[in-house]
Design a protein around this motif. Structure first.
Motif, PDB file in Angstrom:
ATOM      1  N   MET A  70      19.053  14.206 -33.053  1.00 52.82           N
ATOM      2  CA  MET A  70      19.447  15.192 -31.845  1.00 52.82           C
ATOM      3  C   MET A  70      18.248  16.018 -31.022  1.00 52.82           C
ATOM      4  N   GLY A  71      17.183  16.428 -31.157  1.00 57.98           N
ATOM      5  CA  GLY A  71      16.448  16.765 -29.827  1.00 57.98           C
ATOM      6  C   GLY A  71      16.009  15.915 -29.362  1.00 57.98           C
ATOM      7  N   THR A  72      15.987  13.787 -29.853  1.00 57.92           N
ATOM      8  CA  THR A  72      15.477  12.864 -29.142  1.00 57.92           C
ATOM      9  C   THR A  72      16.622  12.751 -27.948  1.00 57.92           C
ATOM     10  N   GLY A  73      17.775  13.184 -28.072  1.00 61.16           N
ATOM     11  CA  GLY A  73      19.316  13.289 -27.209  1.00 61.16           C
ATOM     12  C   GLY A  73      18.668  14.235 -26.102  1.00 61.16           C
ATOM     13  N   ILE A  74      18.693  15.375 -26.791  1.00 57.36           N
ATOM     14  CA  ILE A  74      18.009  16.162 -25.488  1.00 57.36           C
ATOM     15  C   ILE A  74      17.199  15.880 -25.079  1.00 57.36           C
ATOM     16  N   ALA A  75      16.010  16.178 -25.572  1.00 54.00           N
ATOM     17  CA  ALA A  75      14.651  15.776 -24.425  1.00 54.00           C
ATOM     18  C   ALA A  75      14.794  14.773 -23.529  1.00 54.00           C
ATOM     19  N   HIS A  76      15.892  14.098 -24.242  1.00 53.12           N
ATOM     20  CA  HIS A  76      16.348  12.787 -22.800  1.00 53.12           C
ATOM     21  C   HIS A  76      16.664  13.687 -21.502  1.00 53.12           C
ATOM     22  N   GLY A  77      18.079  13.577 -22.583  1.00 52.98           N
ATOM     23  CA  GLY A  77      18.554  14.464 -20.653  1.00 52.98           C
ATOM     24  C   GLY A  77      17.794  15.512 -20.064  1.00 52.98           C
ATOM     25  N   PHE A  78      16.898  16.257 -20.216  1.00 51.04           N
ATOM     26  CA  PHE A  78      16.376  17.287 -19.768  1.00 51.04           C
ATOM     27  C   PHE A  78      15.561  16.376 -18.724  1.00 51.04           C
ATOM     28  N   ALA A  79      14.462  15.256 -19.296  1.00 49.22           N
ATOM     29  CA  ALA A  79      13.790  14.614 -18.852  1.00 49.22           C
ATOM     30  C   ALA A  79      13.781  14.006 -17.167  1.00 49.22           C
ATOM     31  N   HIS A  80      15.406  12.900 -17.882  1.00 46.39           N
ATOM     32  CA  HIS A  80      15.709  12.631 -17.062  1.00 46.39           C
ATOM     33  C   HIS A  80      16.527  13.673 -15.485  1.00 46.39           C
ATOM     34  N   LEU A  84      16.062   4.733 -21.515  1.00 44.49           N
ATOM     35  CA  LEU A  84      15.855   5.226 -20.132  1.00 44.49           C
ATOM     36  C   LEU A  84      15.666   3.225 -19.608  1.00 44.49           C
ATOM     37  N   ASP A  85      15.409   2.461 -20.586  1.00 43.70           N
ATOM     38  CA  ASP A  85      14.909   1.504 -20.424  1.00 43.70           C
ATOM     39  C   ASP A  85      16.824   0.366 -20.347  1.00 43.70           C
ATOM     40  N   ASP A  86      16.905   0.776 -21.297  1.00 40.15           N
ATOM     41  CA  ASP A  86      18.594   0.031 -21.229  1.00 40.15           C
ATOM     42  C   ASP A  86      18.925   1.153 -19.847  1.00 40.15           C
ATOM     43  N   GLY A  87      19.325   1.904 -19.636  1.00 35.78           N
ATOM     44  CA  GLY A  87      20.267   2.351 -18.830  1.00 35.78           C
ATOM     45  C   GLY A  87      19.601   1.628 -17.267  1.00 35.78           C
ATOM     46  N   VAL A  88      18.181   1.180 -16.905  1.00 30.67           N
ATOM     47  CA  VAL A  88      17.803   0.412 -15.805  1.00 30.67           C
ATOM     48  C   VAL A  88      18.192  -1.073 -15.961  1.00 30.67           C
ATOM     49  N   ARG A  89      18.574  -1.854 -17.716  1.00 24.80           N
ATOM     50  CA  ARG A  89      18.702  -3.171 -17.331  1.00 24.80           C
ATOM     51  C   ARG A  89      20.426  -3.389 -17.821  1.00 24.80           C
ATOM     52  N   LEU A  90      21.194  -1.981 -17.537  1.00 27.82           N
ATOM     53  CA  LEU A  90      22.505  -1.886 -17.699  1.00 27.82           C
ATOM     54  C   LEU A  90      22.769  -1.558 -15.322  1.00 27.82           C
ATOM     55  N   LYS A 104      22.273   1.507 -14.376  1.00 28.03           N
ATOM     56  CA  LYS A 104      22.391   2.265 -14.751  1.00 28.03           C
ATOM     57  C   LYS A 104      21.971   3.551 -13.691  1.00 28.03           C
ATOM     58  N   VAL A 105      20.910   3.833 -14.256  1.00 28.73           N
ATOM     59  CA  VAL A 105      19.232   4.333 -13.755  1.00 28.73           C
ATOM     60  C   VAL A 105      18.161   3.021 -12.938  1.00 28.73           C
ATOM     61  N   GLU A 106      18.335   3.555 -12.324  1.00 28.08           N
ATOM     62  CA  GLU A 106      16.635   3.344 -11.364  1.00 28.08           C
ATOM     63  C   GLU A 106      15.544   2.811 -12.167  1.00 28.08           C
ATOM     64  N   ALA A 107      14.934   1.857 -11.915  1.00 25.21           N
ATOM     65  CA  ALA A 107      13.650   2.300 -12.300  1.00 25.21           C
ATOM     66  C   ALA A 107      12.316   3.070 -12.528  1.00 25.21           C
ATOM     67  N   LEU A 108      12.371   3.448 -10.886  1.00 30.89           N
ATOM     68  CA  LEU A 108      11.207   4.739 -10.039  1.00 30.89           C
ATOM     69  C   LEU A 108      12.222   5.940 -11.187  1.00 30.89           C
ATOM     70  N   ALA A 109      12.676   6.448 -11.199  1.00 27.68           N
ATOM     71  CA  ALA A 109      14.042   7.496 -11.992  1.00 27.68           C
ATOM     72  C   ALA A 109      13.317   7.229 -13.763  1.00 27.68           C
ATOM     73  N   ALA A 110      13.524   5.812 -14.320  1.00 25.55           N
ATOM     74  CA  ALA A 110      13.186   6.149 -15.280  1.00 25.55           C
ATOM     75  C   ALA A 110      11.765   6.456 -15.287  1.00 25.55           C
ATOM     76  N   GLU A 111      11.285   5.945 -15.031  1.00 24.82           N
ATOM     77  CA  GLU A 111       9.489   6.028 -14.768  1.00 24.82           C
ATOM     78  C   GLU A 111       8.774   7.713 -14.786  1.00 24.82           C
ATOM     79  N   ALA A 112       9.866   7.848 -14.382  1.00 24.03           N
ATOM     80  CA  ALA A 112       9.532   9.708 -13.749  1.00 24.03           C
ATOM     81  C   ALA A 112      10.477  10.808 -14.870  1.00 24.03           C
ATOM     82  N   ALA A 113      11.629   9.570 -15.454  1.00 28.20           N
ATOM     83  CA  ALA A 113      11.642  10.833 -15.991  1.00 28.20           C
ATOM     84  C   ALA A 113      10.736  10.749 -17.282  1.00 28.20           C
ATOM     85  N   LYS A 114      10.379   9.277 -18.020  1.00 29.13           N
ATOM     86  CA  LYS A 114       9.597   9.097 -19.488  1.00 29.13           C
ATOM     87  C   LYS A 114       8.238   9.877 -18.834  1.00 29.13           C
TER      88      LYS A 114
END
Ligand SMILES: NC(=O)c1ccc[n+]([C@@H]2O[C@H](COP(=O)([O-])OP(=O)(O)OC[C@H]3O[C@@H](n4cnc5c(N)ncnc54)[C@H](O)[C@@H]3O)[C@@H](O)[C@H]2O)c1
Length: 301
Positions: A16-26, A52-58, A60-70
Motif C-alpha cells: 500500500m505504501g508503494t501505491g500511496i507514495a506513487h499517488g502523492f509524488a505523481h 510511471l514508465d508503464d503509464g508513459v508506454r500506454l 497515459k502519462v507524459e514522459a516529463l511528468a513521470a520523470e518529475a514524479a520520480k
C-alpha cells in the motif's frame, strides 16, 4: 497557498505504501517514503518507477511528468528526520496497533505544528491509534484500496476525536490525488469491508443451500448488477481465510447477521483458500487461470 507545496511522509513501503507514495509524488507533492527495512523502500521506489514508465508506454502519462514524479519521491530510513517539517503523514505500516502507535508518537513532534496524521488501517480503531499523539483531533483514517493507482475510492474515517477540519483536509489531499472520498464514522468494517463480507457470506450460503451454481451466482451479480466480479470469484481473490477472519470480527462486533457460513469454515479447514492455494470455490491451473466448470457443486458439499 497550494497544498501541493506540502511535504508528505508515507510510512511503510509495502504494497500500500508503494501505491500511496506513487499517488502523492505523481500529484505533485514532495514525498518521502520511510520503512524500517531498507530493502522495502528500494523495492517500492523501483515499483513506483515501473508504474510511471508503464503509464508513459500506454500514453497515459507524459514522459516529463513521470520523470518529475520520480524526482519528487525519495526514501529515508530515519522516521524522525523524514517527518521534520512535514504537513501530512500517512501511516501504512503493518496492521498492528502498537506498531502504528509507535510510528505516530515518534513522528508527531517532528512535524509542522498542526500537521495532519492519516492512518491507512483496514480494521483497527482510528480512535485508539490517535491516543498515541497529544492532539488526537488531527488524526484521521485515509483508507486506500489496492492497487492504489487504479482504485478511485478513499474512505475517510472519523475517529471519536477527529476534528471536522482534519476530515476536510484529508478530503482536500484525496481530491488532489484525483480520488473520490467518502466519510465514514469509525465502525467495524467501515462501509466497504462490511458490505463485501456480507455479500460474500450470503453467496456462500446460497451455494451451500444449492440455490444456484457458483458460476450462476457470480454471473447474477456481474450481469444483474454490473459488478466487475462476482462475490465468489472475489472471495477466491481475497482469500477465504482473510474473509473468515473479517467475518468473525464483524460477527463479534455487529452480531448474528455476520455469522460465517459453515461452508467458508469447511473450505478454510480444507486449505481451499482461493487463488493463492490453487483452489477455492473454483480451481485454478498452474498459470493461475480458472478451470472452466470447476465451481464447487452443491452435491459435493
Ligand atoms: N493490502 C491491502 O489490500 C490493504 C488495503 C487497504 C489498507 N491496508 C492496510 O495498509 C497497511 C499496510 O498494508 P500492506 O498490505 O501495505 O502491508 P505490507 O506488509 O505490504 O507493508 C507494511 C510495511 O510496513 C513496514 N513497517 C513495519 N513496521 C514499521 C515501522 N515501525 N516503521 C516503518 N516501517 C514499518 C514493513 O517493513 C513493510 O514494508 C495495513 O494497515 C493494512 O491493513 C491494506
Amino acid at each position: 497557498m497550494s497544498i501541493l507545496k506540502d511535504k508528505v511522509v508515507v510510512v511503510g513501503a509495502g504494497l500500500m505504501g508503494t501505491g500511496i507514495a506513487h499517488g502523492f509524488a505523481h500529484a505533485g507533492f514532495t514525498t518521502v517514503l520511510v520503512d524500517s527495512q531498507a530493502a522495502a523502500t528500494a523495492k517500492a521506489l523501483a515499483a513506483v518507477a515501473r508504474i510511471l514508465d508503464d503509464g508513459v508506454r500506454l500514453g497515459k502519462v507524459e514522459a516529463l511528468a513521470a520523470e518529475a514524479a520520480k524526482a519528487r519521491l525519495s526514501a529515508q530510513s530515519d522516521l524522525g528526520h523524514a517527518a521534520e517539517g512535514a504537513a501530512l503523514l500517512v501511516e501504512t505500516v503493518t496492521e498492528n496497533l502498537a506498531v502504528k502507535q509507535a510510528v505516530l508518537s515518534a513522528a508527531a513532534p517532528r512535524m509542522q505544528a498542526g500537521a495532519l496524521i492519516a492512518t491507512n488501517t483496514s480494521a483497527l480503531s482510528v480512535t485508539e491509534i490517535a491516543t498515541s499523539v497529544p492532539q488526537p483531533e488531527r488524526v484521521v483514517g485515509m483508507h486506500f484500496f489496492n492497487p492504489v493507482h487504479k482504485m478511485k475510492l478513499v474512505e475517510l474515517v472519523r475517529g471519536l476525536a477527529t476534528s471536522d477540519e482534519a476530515v476536510a483536509r484529508a478530503r482536500a489531499y484525496s481530491d488532489a490525488l484525483g480520488k473520490t472520498s467518502i466519510v465514514v464514522n469509525e465502525a467495524p468494517g467501515l462501509t466497504t469491508s462490511r458490505m463485501s463480507a456480507m455479500a460474500g457470506n450470503e453467496a456462500m450460503c446460497m451455494l451451500q443451500e444449492g440455490v444456484a451454481t457458483a458460476e450462476d451466482i457470480d454471473t447474477a451479480l456481474r450481469m444483474g448488477f454490473n459488478h466487475p466480479m462476482g462475490p465468489l470469484e472475489l472471495g477466491d481473490l481475497t482469500g477465504w481465510d482473510t474473509r473468515l477472519s473479517v467475518l468473525r470480527y464483524l460477527h463479534a462486533m455487529l452480531g448474528e447477521k455476520f455469522r460465517p457460513c459453515p461452508l467458508i469454515i469447511k473450505m478454510v479447514a480444507a486449505g481451499r483458500l482461493g487463488r493463492k492455494t490453487g483452489a477455492g470455490v473454483y480451481r485454478y491451473d498452474e498459470k493461475g487461470q480458472r478451470i472452466p466448470g470447476s465451481g464447487l457443486k452443491a452435491s459435493a458439499l
